[in-house]
Design a protein around this motif. Structure first.
Motif, PDB file in Angstrom:
ATOM      1  N   LEU A 543       5.011  -4.174   2.151  1.00 24.92           N
ATOM      2  CA  LEU A 543       4.393  -3.733   0.903  1.00 24.92           C
ATOM      3  C   LEU A 543       4.555  -2.220   0.819  1.00 24.92           C
ATOM      4  CD1 LEU A 543       1.115  -5.867   1.030  1.00 24.92           C
ATOM      5  CD2 LEU A 543       3.153  -6.321  -0.350  1.00 24.92           C
ATOM      6  N   PRO A 544       5.718  -1.742   0.389  1.00 25.53           N
ATOM      7  CA  PRO A 544       5.987  -0.292   0.442  1.00 25.53           C
ATOM      8  C   PRO A 544       5.083   0.529  -0.461  1.00 25.53           C
ATOM      9  CG  PRO A 544       7.712  -1.452  -0.758  1.00 25.53           C
ATOM     10  CD  PRO A 544       6.844  -2.515  -0.149  1.00 25.53           C
ATOM     11  N   GLU A 545       4.590  -0.068  -1.560  1.00 23.13           N
ATOM     12  CA  GLU A 545       3.757   0.711  -2.460  1.00 23.13           C
ATOM     13  C   GLU A 545       2.394   1.019  -1.856  1.00 23.13           C
ATOM     14  OE1 GLU A 545       3.422  -3.643  -3.268  1.00 23.13           O
ATOM     15  OE2 GLU A 545       5.055  -2.171  -3.106  1.00 23.13           O
ATOM     16  N   THR A 546       1.907   0.180  -0.924  1.00 23.70           N
ATOM     17  CA  THR A 546       0.600   0.407  -0.291  1.00 23.70           C
ATOM     18  C   THR A 546       0.709   0.833   1.168  1.00 23.70           C
ATOM     19  OG1 THR A 546       0.440  -1.937   0.310  1.00 23.70           O
ATOM     20  CG2 THR A 546      -0.494  -1.268  -1.825  1.00 23.70           C
ATOM     21  N   GLY A 547       1.913   0.820   1.718  1.00 23.75           N
ATOM     22  CA  GLY A 547       2.069   1.172   3.124  1.00 23.75           C
ATOM     23  C   GLY A 547       1.499   0.114   4.063  1.00 23.75           C
ATOM     24  N   ARG A 548       1.501  -1.150   3.631  1.00 22.83           N
ATOM     25  CA  ARG A 548       0.992  -2.249   4.446  1.00 22.83           C
ATOM     26  C   ARG A 548       2.085  -3.272   4.681  1.00 22.83           C
ATOM     27  NH1 ARG A 548      -5.121  -3.863   2.375  1.00 22.83           N
ATOM     28  NH2 ARG A 548      -6.103  -1.829   2.747  1.00 22.83           N
ATOM     29  N   GLU A 585      -2.893  -9.513   5.264  1.00 24.32           N
ATOM     30  CA  GLU A 585      -2.333  -8.165   5.184  1.00 24.32           C
ATOM     31  C   GLU A 585      -2.781  -7.350   6.377  1.00 24.32           C
ATOM     32  OE1 GLU A 585      -2.993  -6.074   1.604  1.00 24.32           O
ATOM     33  OE2 GLU A 585      -1.777  -7.437   0.354  1.00 24.32           O
ATOM     34  N   THR A 589       2.272  -0.673   8.620  1.00 20.42           N
ATOM     35  CA  THR A 589       3.550  -1.378   8.481  1.00 20.42           C
ATOM     36  C   THR A 589       4.012  -1.916   9.826  1.00 20.42           C
ATOM     37  OG1 THR A 589       4.753   0.691   8.790  1.00 20.42           O
ATOM     38  CG2 THR A 589       4.249   0.028   6.536  1.00 20.42           C
TER      39      THR A 589
END
Length: 1569
Positions: A543-548, A585, A589
């Motif tokens: 999830l690159p937009e949230t850094g997860r 989640e 990362t």
């Protein structure tokens, strides 16, 4: 077998099981090398792979520090050298076949070695490094020392070779240059000297380079001063001036691609342009070999783009990208091309074996071929390379015999685990991405970029076949994974869909459905236990937009193939509620994650931190997204993001990363119990790892190094082995029931693969075609021959069902649409009939509002774009206009304008002028002040000189005057006429007294000051004229105003008289008022007026025209003055520029001189050091030679105790040397090998000395001992002789070293002399330049005004050289001519008077000479009489009256004397005969006595030898003293005789002088009369 282990492995090997490299599979990316005549090697990843050409057996050598850099081999010593790629790399040298490390070389290189090369002779290794050193180093690799090194910054080298015949020469080539390096040796010191080869131009011609530093072909400019080199004109003073050339003088040269040496020390160079060059390594002479055209050759053949070259007798073998090997037969300076061999692929490298019986050919792909010469040549493939690097790997179940690899091109290879040989290969001819092997059948799946999956039958590993293909989607397949029991095949695509495929061949690999997950899937993990009926699947996505990171876990029942229709919707998507899909989640990362088998936890590899974490899954079900927290974390000790995977039994956790280290951890403690560094970070680490079902075999695949490593366990046992073996047995038992059945279906698929391919579900049947009716228009029209993905088929089926369900409603809607269309057509017809103002556009009748809105938006966007472009264009024009206005109008203190006459075509323009800047005014003020000070100083000096010269004249000095008076004194008119001033500026009243004379401008400061003053003069001239122009302009304004006043009256008269006449009304034009062009105004026409005052107007305007005419002439003259002054300024600027060029040239020569002097100092120091070393070495050599002579001389003394005849025999044996037979090369080999036996090899010298010592052993044998010799004496003799032989060898070596040092000193001396010549040349150039500079400063260019027509020439032939010309005034010449005429008349009269006097003088002189000649004749006659010779016989003839009687008496006396002498002679002859007989008898008696004495002598010799023995035993000391005493007496006696001889010589010289003196007294004295 692999050699070389990691230090980390050794630590773990001592405490438990460890991993060892069994074999390595990879293909060469660098050149392949021969280690010996039957073995080749090449680097691959972290390993150096050795291949036996005959047996194809491989041996592996592992580098301990990562990726292997460059490799080189030495055939005579059978060693291989390679470098590692790390910070401060090392060079390792290993021996073959033992693969033991011989030595390790450590230099000063920081980053990487790019080239290594062994010398053919001796133990020398050359290395070349890249950034930042670019260093060439020569190593003595046996002793691990650098002999010498040299750096050449910025030079990349692509090829480096030693001369096979002379290890002291190296050739380094790059695509743009070729350099020959020479190794010079002086004792133990080595030096590298480089010589660059001058390559021809691209067309094959040679460029005649001129000397850039000291050009000899510069033209002579007799007017404008010296012509200097281009570097001086460019202002270069550093090293760049030595090689500076303008762009027009640079020509493209040939680009070398490869080279090879010849036995004659020449180089063959292949060029990119197709030329073949021959370079002499000594003289560096380049010769272009000419091609002999073959008239029978095919068109287009032999168009070679050369890549590699190998020398053979009579020519070279060359190959390139066309896959052909050509033979170039070279004879003299010509070559002929013949086809030699055709290879399937482009050839990248060729080389001969050491015996030249085989030719190794390496292709671009990495395959290796061997061409064997002989009566029947053979061409064999040694190594067949795969088409690209390994994309994916896997075992063929159960993983104990074979494994598989996949390349990007779709080539699948099957490898035997036993020895790493390729069992088979199959190419799918499509770009492939992933590979997976089924554990439940002998099948494998290959995923492709186009989205299809190919299934292979691998029951027979030697003949794999593609049996089936499924096409789930058009998205690229990124992941392919079987669950542990082989029930399902999970296919992950690039768009985030996971397709579930039945893994059983009996189901024809049915697609059961798909699950949608996040895009960019990182990993898929499964858990399929034997005791359960489900398969758990976990998918990791970012999830690159949230850094997860997101984890999605779902469950697939084993009964899914039977109930797939109920689990999936119409489009094939599995329902989330039926597969129990849960979302999780993680707050950071992860780069990898796997699902644990038993404890319901997840293991993750952190992406940004070096940790491995475990996350527990919640036991209770949840909805939405659940956040997982780390339960446990340990340091990964890996570099960069990594990957996790579980062993088949789920108790081992393997971790891999970019560092290239494989770690196997315990799944419970996460502690590492085994590790192996099979790859390195330079190759971006490990891409994938696979563990066999029984855990014994491990495959590791590199990411970018193209290496596949097979690992096996060492000390594998205990619980570690029992657990996985137990699991393997259980799994095999559970799968054994279905495996045979599925394998049987594979055979069926194999037979029916072609039929299935044509009738599979992926192709549209013609029965499924849809009729084109109103209910099916939304369906996409698809070509019948195009293969449709499964997901698209499902979508089309769903659409067909929806169309069938809503078909009635669609028909109603279409009927309404048709009625509406008719209404619109009627409205359009009515619109055509109305007026244009009320007419609507056709697009407004469109019922598609979305299309209308889209078109409207497009139009608006297009209009906005055009408007914006126009605005920007206008803005650019306005900005440009503002710049022009600011530069050409606003910045002008005096605006440019013109003034026209009223009735004449004259136009006068003023001078536009800018305001002078503060800096210009400041400089002008400084120069004026300086000139005033100089004028005052000159005035005071004149006053001082006048006071000193004339004391009687007393001058009164005035007090200080006011500032105005000082300016009046300073500003004076020049006494020089205008034609010497070079301009007419004085005509405008400009004071030029402060200007320096044109003949006084010598220094740079004077010229700069003169330029400033000349600019001020121009400014003043322009200002004066502009003032006059302004006055005329005002006058015209006044005249126009007066005309207007009179025209008012004229207009009244015209109205009164009612006349139709036009009143002339003068106006200013735009050129006269240019400011009107910058402002837009509205103008009205003027009315006609009466001609009452036309005469007065005509008169006043004509007067103004006359005044303007004179102003026009003034303007011409002013412009002439300005041009004259600007011409002087230009001449001064040119002289300053030339002065700067001379200064630049002088600075460069000084810098170049300093550089050469520094080099001279270095060479002088080198010569001094070489002389000192040579003297020391010569002293050692002389001592060694003296010792050798002492050994020779003292031989008889050493053996003085034995009989002399034995001493003579031993001395002959002492001088005898064994004959060493050279090893003869086989005739066949000698005819093939072009270089033969390499000279100057240290190994050959050692071998020769060893053979000599062995031959000495044969000579020392007791059988060669002379008879009667004591064995102890023989042993002592053998030792002495051996010492003598060893000393002779040392002397030879020393002599060779002495010759090297002498040659080295000679070369250094020649370099020193050459540098001295260059220094002298620089000094000479400096002197010439200084002379030119002085001549230029004195030879000034002046400007003279000449009247038109004053100088007339018949022929336009002007002399350009006036070295002796003097510029003087005309009046001086005329006065001088008058004086010359008067003096000439006086001279003529004087000459007439002296003419008569000269005649008398000539007569007297002639008579005097006649008398002197007569006197000389008489004196000569007297001298001849005096010198006449009279002998005693002539005197007696003249004095004796009876001369004939006296002669007769003398003759009688002489006859009597002769008779007496004849009688005496006969008597003496008889006496001699008697004496001869008596001596004969006496000789016989002496012979008898001598025989008796010889017999006695033998007995005495025996006695003497016995007494010698006694004397040596008891009285050797006395004997030595006696000998010494005798020698002392002999020396004294000799010295005494020498003194006597000296005294006698002095006496003899005195006597000779006395004899000479007495002899001179007897000579007659001849006195000149």
């Amino acid at each position: 077998m692999a050699h070389g282990r990691e230090r980390e492995e050794n630590a773990y090997a001592s405490v438990g099981p460890s991993l060892s490299v069994r074999w390595v599979q990879g293909f060469p990316k660098q050149n392949v090398h021969f280690v010996n005549d039957s073995t080749i090697c090449y680097p691959c990843g972290n390993f150096v792979i050795f291949i036996n050409i005959e047996t194809k057996k491989k041996t592996v050598l592992q580098c301990m520090n990562g990726v292997v850099g460059v490799v080189a081999t030495n055939v005579p010593y059978e060693v291989v050298a390679f470098s590692d790629r790390r910070l401060k790399p090392l060079i390792y040298i290993y021996s073959f076949p033992g693969l033991t490390r011989r030595t390790k070389l450590k230099g000063s290189v920081l980053l990487d070695y790019t080239l290594l090369s062994f010398s053919y002779c001796g133990t020398y290794l050359a290395s070349y490094s890249s950034l930042p050193e670019f260093e060439l180093a020569l190593w003595k690799w046996e002793s691990s020392v650098i002999l010498c090194k040299k750096s050449q910054p910025g030079v990349d080298v692509s090829c480096m070779t030693f001369n096979p015949m002379n290890w002291r020469q190296l050739c380094l080539s790059s695509p743009s240059a070729l350099t020959v390096w020479t190794v010079e040796k002086s004792n133990q010191e080595h030096y590298l000297k480089a010589k660059s080869v001058k390559l021809p131009m691209e067309d094959g011609s040679f460029y005649n380079e001129t000397d850039v530093i000291f050009p000899t072909s510069l033209p002579k400019d007799l007017i404008y001063g010296p012509v200097l080199p281009l570097s001086a004109i460019a202002g270069l003073v550093g090293e760049e001036a030595e090689t500076f050339r303008p762009k027009d003088d640079l020509y493209p040269l040939l680009h070398p691609t490869m080279h090879c040496w010849t036995p004659t020390n020449d180089l063959y160079i292949g060029c990119e342009e197709g030329h073949l060059l021959m370079v002499n390594a000594e003289t560096l002479k380049v010769t272009i070999l000419n091609k002999i055209e073959d008239t029978t050759s095919r068109e287009g053949c032999h168009l070679i783009n050369p890549v590699t070259m190998a020398y053979q007798k009579g020519g070279v073998l060359i190959s390139g990208i066309d896959g052909f090997v050509y033979s170039f037969i070279i004879k003299d300076l010509h070559y002929k091309i013949e086809d030699f061999l055709q290879v399937e692929e482009p050839v990248e490298h060729m080389m001969f074996s050491p015996s030249y019986q085989m030719l190794l050919i390496q292709t671009e792909k990495g395959s290796i071929y061997i061409y064997t010469f002989g009566e029947e040549p053979t061409f064999n493939r040694v190594l067949e390379a795969c088409d690209g690097k390994f994309q994916a790997i896997d075992f063929i179940s159960p993983g104990n015999e074979y494994c598989m690899t996949l390349t990007h091109s779709g080539e699948v290879c099957v490898w035997c685990l036993e020895d790493g040989t390729c069992a088979s290969r199959i190419c799918l001819n499509t770009p492939a991405t992933v590979l997976a092997s089924s554990p439940s059948s002998f099948s494998a799946a290959v995923g492709t970029q186009e989205g299809s999956i190919h299934f292979l039958d691998v029951r027979d590993p030697e003949t794999p076949r593609a049996v089936y293909k499924v096409f789930p989607s058009e998205w690229s397949v990124q992941h392919l994974l079987y669950d542990q029991r082989g029930i399902y095949l999970l296919v992950g695509t690039s768009e985030g869909c996971i397709f579930i495929i039945n893994a059983n061949p009996s189901s024809l690999f049915q697609i059961l459905g798909f699950v949608e997950v996040g895009k960019d899937i990182l990993q898929i993990s499964t858990v399929s236990l034997l005791e359960t009926d489900i398969v758990e699947v976990m998918v990791l996505s970012p999830l690159p937009e949230t850094g997860r990171s997101r984890l999605e876990i779902f469950t697939l029942p084993t009964t899914l193939p039977q109930v797939s229709t109920s689990f999936a919707d119409e489009r094939g998507r599995l329902r989330d509620e039926l597969i129990a899909k849960f979302l999780y989640e993680i707050e950071h990362t992860l780069s990898s994650a796997v699902l644990d088998y038993q404890s319901h936890q997840v293991y993750g590899f952190c992406n940004q931190v070096p940790y491995i974490c475990s996350y527990r899954l919640p036991e209770k079900e949840h909805s939405g997204i659940c956040i997982l927290k780390p339960y446990r974390k340990v340091q990964s000790k890996h570099y960069g993001p990594g990957m996790l995977s579980l062993s088949p039994h789920g108790l081992w956790l393997t971790t891999i990363a970019k560092g290239g280290i494989l770690c196997i951890r315990d799944v419970h403690t996460l502690e590492t119990f085994a590790r192996s560094r099979s790859h390195s970070h330079q190759g971006h680490g490990i891409q994938s790892v696979r563990i066999s079902m029984d855990g014994k075999n491990i495959l590791v695949n590199g990411r970018n190094d193209g290496t596949l490593v097979y690992l096996r366990w060492r000390r594998f046992g205990g619980n570690l082995a029992s657990e996985i073996l137990e699991y393997c047995q259980k799994l095999l038992i559970s799968l054994s029931n279905t495996m045979d059945e599925e394998n049987d279906y594979l055979s069926i698929l194999k037979r029916e693969s072609l039929n299935l391919g044509s009738t599979s579900e992926h192709t549209i049947n013609e029965d499924t075609k849809l009729s084109i009716d109103s209910s099916q228009e939304e369906l996409t029209q698809v070509d019948n021959s195009k293969e449709i993905p499964w997901i698209q088929q499902k979508s089309q089926e769903a659409i067909r069902k929806e169309v069938k369900l809503f078909s009635k409603k669609r028909k109603e809607i279409k009927t309404g649409i048709k009625a509406l269309a008719k209404t619109v057509l009627t409205m359009m017809e009515e619109n055509e009939a109305i007026d244009n103002i009320a007419k609507l556009e056709q697009k407004e009748f469109s019922l598609d509002l979305e299309e209308l809105e889209r078109l409207h938006n497009e139009n608006e966007e297009e209009v906005a774009k055009i408007r914006k472009d126009a605005e920007m264009h206008n803005l650019a024009k306005a900005y440009l206009a503002e710049l022009i206005k600011e530069e050409c109008w606003n910045a002008m203190a005096v605006k440019g304008r013109a003034l026209k006459c009223f009735h004449m075509p004259y136009v006068v323009e003023n001078f536009p002028m800018k305001e002078r800047t503060d800096e210009e005014l400041k400089e002008l003020k400084r120069v004026l002040q300086q000139k005033k000070i100089e004028a005052e100083c000159l005035k005071l000096r004149k006053e001082i000189v006048e006071v000193q010269s004339a004391i009687t004249l007393v001058k009164k000095h005035h007090e200080e005057e006011d500032e105005e008076e000082e300016e009046d004194v300073a500003v004076k008119t020049s006494n020089l006429p205008n034609y010497l001033l070079g301009s007419l500026s004085t005509d405008f009243g400009v004071h030029i007294s402060l200007l320096s004379g044109q003949l006084e401008l010598h220094s740079r400061e004077e010229k700069i000051n003169q330029i400033i003053l000349l600019k001020d003069v121009i400014y003043k001239v322009k200002t004066i004229f502009n003032n006059e122009f302004d006055a005329a302009y005002k006058q015209k304004e006044f005249e126009i105003a007066r005309v207007k006043e009179r025209n008012v009256r004229i207009q009244e008269i015209i109205l009164d008289l009612d006349l139709e006449e036009v009143v002339w009304q003068p106006e200013f034009d735009d050129c006269e008022k240019p400011e009107r062009t910058l402002v837009v105004e509205n103008k009205e026409s003027l009315e006609a007026e009466m001609k009452k005052l036309q005469n007065s107007i005509q008169e006043s305007t004509q007067n103004f025209d006359e005044h303007l005419k004179r102003l026009f002439e003034r303007r011409v003259k002013a412009e002439m003055v300005v041009n004259q002054e600007e011409l002087k300024i230009n001449n001064l600027v040119f002289s300053l520029l030339l002065d700067e060029e001379i200064s630049s040239r002088e600075a460069f020569l000084n810098n170049y001189l300093i550089k050469k002097q520094a080099e001279k100092n270095q060479t002088s120091e080198a010569i001094q050091k070489a002389k000192e070393d040579l003297d020391t070495y010569r002293e050692h050599y002389d001592n060694l030679l003296a010792e050798d002579k002492v050994l020779d001389r003292s031989f008889k003394k050493e053996f003085s105790e034995i009989p002399s005849h034995q001493v003579d025999i031993l001395y002959k044996l002492f001088k005898r040397r064994p004959r060493i037979q050279k090893q003869k090369i086989h005739s066949d080999t000698a005819s093939i090998v072009p270089f033969g036996e390499r000279p100057e090899s240290g190994k050959l010298n050692k071998d020769a000395f060893a053979q000599l010592m062995k031959a000495m052993d044969d000579l020392d044998n007791i059988s060669n001992m002379p008879e009667g010799l004591d064995p102890l004496v023989w042993d002592h003799f053998c030792q002495t002789r051996r010492a003598k032989v060893e000393n002779e060898q040392k002397v030879k070596q020393k002599a060779a070293g002495l010759m090297e040092m002498v040659a080295f000193l000679r070369r250094r001396t020649e370099e020193d002399e050459k540098l001295q010549q260059e220094i002298e040349k620089v000094f000479h150039e400096r002197i010439v330049l200084q002379e030119e500079k002085v001549r230029f400063q004195l030879n000034l260019t002046i400007q003279i005004l000449l009247k038109q027509g004053q100088v007339e020439l018949e022929n336009f032939q002007l002399l350009l050289e006036y070295p002796d010309a003097i510029l003087i005034n005309k009046s001086i010449i005329e006065d001088l001519n008058c004086v010359i005429r008067a003096q000439g008349q006086k001279k003529v009269a004087s000459m007439m008077e002296s003419k008569d006097v000269h005649k008398g003088i000539f007569q007297i002189e002639w008579e005097h000479k006649k008398m002197e000649m007569e006197m000389e004749d008489l004196n000569q006659k007297a001298w001849d009489i005096q010198m006449l010779f009279f002998s005693r016989d002539r005197q007696k003839y003249l004095n004796e009256p009876n001369y004939e009687t006296l002669i007769a008496i003398q003759i009688g006396i002489m006859e009597q004397t002769i008779a007496v002498l004849d009688k005496t002679h006969k008597k003496n002859v008889e006496n001699c005969k008697k004496l001869l007989k008596k001596l004969g008898r006496y000789s016989n008696q002496k012979d008898i006595a001598n025989y008796t004495l010889s017999c006695n002598l033998r007995e005495e010799l025996v006695a003497v030898s016995e007494r010698k023995d006694i004397c040596n035993a008891i009285g050797s000391q006395l004997t030595c003293e006696k000998i010494a005493k005798e020698q002392y007496e002999n020396m004294m006696h000799q010295q005494k005789l020498t003194n006597i001889s000296k005294q006698q010589a002095e006496q003899i010289s005195i006597l000779q002088a006395e004899v000479e003196r007495l002899r001179m007294k007897t000579f007659p004295a001849l006195v000149q009369m």
